[in-house]
Scaffold this active site. Structure first.
Site, PDB file in Angstrom:
ATOM      1  N   ASN A 166       0.863  -1.187   0.000  1.00 39.48           N
ATOM      2  CA  ASN A 166       0.000   0.000   0.000  1.00 39.48           C
ATOM      3  C   ASN A 166       0.897   1.235   0.000  1.00 39.48           C
ATOM      4  O   ASN A 166       1.745   1.394   0.872  1.00 39.48           O
ATOM      5  CB  ASN A 166      -0.891  -0.036   1.258  1.00 39.48           C
ATOM      6  CG  ASN A 166      -1.831   1.153   1.356  1.00 39.48           C
ATOM      7  OD1 ASN A 166      -1.429   2.254   1.716  1.00 39.48           O
ATOM      8  ND2 ASN A 166      -3.094   0.942   1.039  1.00 39.48           N
TER       9      ASN A 166
ATOM     10  N   CYS B  87      -4.846  10.314   0.593  1.00 41.67           N
ATOM     11  CA  CYS B  87      -3.786  11.209   1.087  1.00 41.67           C
ATOM     12  C   CYS B  87      -4.002  12.624   0.561  1.00 41.67           C
ATOM     13  O   CYS B  87      -4.434  12.815  -0.572  1.00 41.67           O
ATOM     14  CB  CYS B  87      -2.423  10.746   0.585  1.00 41.67           C
ATOM     15  SG  CYS B  87      -2.041   9.102   1.100  1.00 41.67           S
TER      16      CYS B  87
HETATM   17  C1  LIG Z   1      -5.480   1.697  12.446  1.00 41.87           C
HETATM   18  C2  LIG Z   1      -5.761   1.754  10.974  1.00 41.87           C
HETATM   19  C3  LIG Z   1      -4.741   2.092  10.084  1.00 41.87           C
HETATM   20  C4  LIG Z   1      -4.992   2.162   8.712  1.00 41.87           C
HETATM   21  N1  LIG Z   1      -3.979   2.467   7.862  1.00 41.87           N
HETATM   22  C5  LIG Z   1      -4.210   2.494   6.509  1.00 41.87           C
HETATM   23  C6  LIG Z   1      -3.148   2.765   5.606  1.00 41.87           C
HETATM   24  O1  LIG Z   1      -1.981   2.943   5.995  1.00 41.87           O
HETATM   25  N2  LIG Z   1      -3.437   2.820   4.270  1.00 41.87           N
HETATM   26  C7  LIG Z   1      -4.714   2.611   3.798  1.00 41.87           C
HETATM   27  O2  LIG Z   1      -4.936   2.656   2.581  1.00 41.87           O
HETATM   28  N3  LIG Z   1      -5.724   2.317   4.648  1.00 41.87           N
HETATM   29  C8  LIG Z   1      -5.504   2.265   5.982  1.00 41.87           C
HETATM   30  N4  LIG Z   1      -6.531   1.965   6.839  1.00 41.87           N
HETATM   31  C9  LIG Z   1      -7.884   1.693   6.288  1.00 41.87           C
HETATM   32  C10 LIG Z   1      -8.171   0.180   6.187  1.00 41.87           C
HETATM   33  O3  LIG Z   1      -7.236  -0.451   5.345  1.00 41.87           O
HETATM   34  C11 LIG Z   1      -9.603  -0.068   5.667  1.00 41.87           C
HETATM   35  O4  LIG Z   1      -9.751   0.533   4.401  1.00 41.87           O
HETATM   36  C12 LIG Z   1     -10.676   0.503   6.582  1.00 41.87           C
HETATM   37  O5  LIG Z   1     -10.301   0.385   7.932  1.00 41.87           O
HETATM   38  C13 LIG Z   1     -12.047  -0.170   6.376  1.00 41.87           C
HETATM   39  O6  LIG Z   1     -12.000  -1.541   6.696  1.00 41.87           O
HETATM   40  P1  LIG Z   1     -12.416  -2.123   8.158  1.00 41.87           P
HETATM   41  O7  LIG Z   1     -13.723  -1.472   8.538  1.00 41.87           O
HETATM   42  O8  LIG Z   1     -12.504  -3.594   7.986  1.00 41.87           O
HETATM   43  O9  LIG Z   1     -11.323  -1.715   9.093  1.00 41.87           O
HETATM   44  C14 LIG Z   1      -6.303   1.896   8.214  1.00 41.87           C
HETATM   45  C15 LIG Z   1      -7.327   1.541   9.123  1.00 41.87           C
HETATM   46  C16 LIG Z   1      -7.079   1.468  10.478  1.00 41.87           C
HETATM   47  C17 LIG Z   1      -8.194   1.081  11.409  1.00 41.87           C
END
Ligand SMILES: Cc1cc2nc3c(=O)[nH]c(=O)nc-3n(C[C@H](O)[C@H](O)[C@H](O)COP(=O)(O)O)c2cc1C
Length: 304
Positions: free
Chosen positions: A104, A134
């Site tokens: 990513n 971003c």
């Molecule tokens: C603590 C945390 C850190 C995350 N860091 C990133 C990241 O670095 N890059 C990204 O594209 N998405 C990041 N996300 C988003 C997740 O990859 C995902 O798109 C989002 O949490 C929705 O999925 P979920 O509800 O299953 O968590 C992050 C989410 C969380 C909770």
């Protein structure tokens, strides 16, 4: 645990051939070795690394996470070691693991993204996922994924330098998901991930001497609270693109997996659930196989 069945759960995302559709989401699974003590990581379809930038980033000061009803607000701020340290320290470990992995990447300018993509190409990294949430520092901090022209130019420029599987991860904070999905497909993306976290805020009030003191945490909401938003988003973009969609947003149970597949997702990412149930992604692979057996389906393709 390990796979308890030999049902064909395979799915292709661009040039990636995944043994099953269960992928762990960026930022919630580290670089995979953090989860070795809980699950057999090689049982998963793929893992996505945490967001990687060109230079190391310190991220935001604490507090960085806040529990809310059915979800989590995070403002981690992309803390990471930077692409060069990643290639030196983490890539060799990932390569030994016999898993498909997706890097990513996150930039603050188009040039940064293109450089990251070029470095990925030069290091034979098979798949990258673009974090399009971003802020574009050069264009007034508007998220890359919010402006159609910026988005199209960014994905096209990356496509020019990167021949592996290119996945565009869309922000949910937009009014016209279908338009953005069409654009990234036109710009050459091989697949779409949807959705990233949803812009949100937590307020806590403390009453002191008859006066309210307010503390707020602003960040991205994830977890079951955003599942309905994500399902609606995918339902809206599915008719306008023919590339695979990787759905995510609160997936915790096999029922959630089925719901995402039923609205047109081809694969799934598991994010926040990894924090509360570290074995969940492997469990979902087994559960999905069992559902297919119960319903007399021989492969995932027969499901919906
Ligand atoms: C603590 C945390 C850190 C995350 N860091 C990133 C990241 O670095 N890059 C990204 O594209 N998405 C990041 N996300 C988003 C997740 O990859 C995902 O798109 C989002 O949490 C929705 O999925 P979920 O509800 O299953 O968590 C992050 C989410 C969380 C909770």
């Amino acid at each position: 645990m390990g796979l308890k069945h030999n049902i064909d759960l395979s799915v292709n995302i661009g040039k990636l051939k995944l043994k099953n559709p269960i992928i762990t989401a960026s930022g919630t699974f580290g670089y995979a070795d953090e989860f070795d003590e809980y699950i057999d990581v090689s049982s998963l379809g793929a893992i996505v690394t945490k967001g990687i930038t060109l230079e190391p980033w310190k991220g935001n000061p604490q507090p960085r996470v806040q529990d809310v009803n059915n979800g989590l607000i995070n403002r981690i701020g992309l803390e990471n070691m930077g692409i060069y340290s990643f290639i030196e320290q983490k890539l060799p470990i990932l390569r030994k693991k016999n898993i498909s992995f997706i890097i990513n990447i996150a930039g603050s300018s188009e040039e940064e993204y293109v450089k990251l993509a070029k470095i990925s190409q030069d290091n034979s990294i098979e798949a990258i996922e673009l974090n399009l949430s971003c802020p574009n520092v050069k264009q007034g901090c508007l998220e890359f994924g919010k402006d159609p022209d910026t988005l199209y130019r960014l994905v096209s420029s990356i496509r020019e330098v990167y021949q592996g599987t290119l996945i565009a991860k869309l922000t949910s904070n937009i009014s016209y998901p279908a338009q953005m999905a069409e654009l990234v497909q036109k710009a050459g993306a091989d697949a779409i991930s949807a959705i990233n976290t949803v812009k949100a805020m937590h307020v806590s009030l403390n009453c002191n001497n008859n006066k309210f003191e307010k503390t707020i945490i602003q960040g991205g909401l994830s977890g079951p609270a955003i599942k309905p938003i994500s399902l609606s988003f995918i339902n809206e973009i599915r008719p306008v693109v023919d590339i695979p969609i990787i759905g995510m947003g609160g997936i915790t149970y096999v029922q959630d997996v089925l719901e995402f597949l039923s609205v047109g997702a081809n694969a799934l990412q598991i994010g926040t659930a990894n924090f509360t149930h570290p074995t969940i992604s492997e469990q979902l692979v087994d559960d999905l196989g069992e559902i297919l057996i119960k319903n007399n389906k021989k492969s995932l393709k027969e499901m919906f």
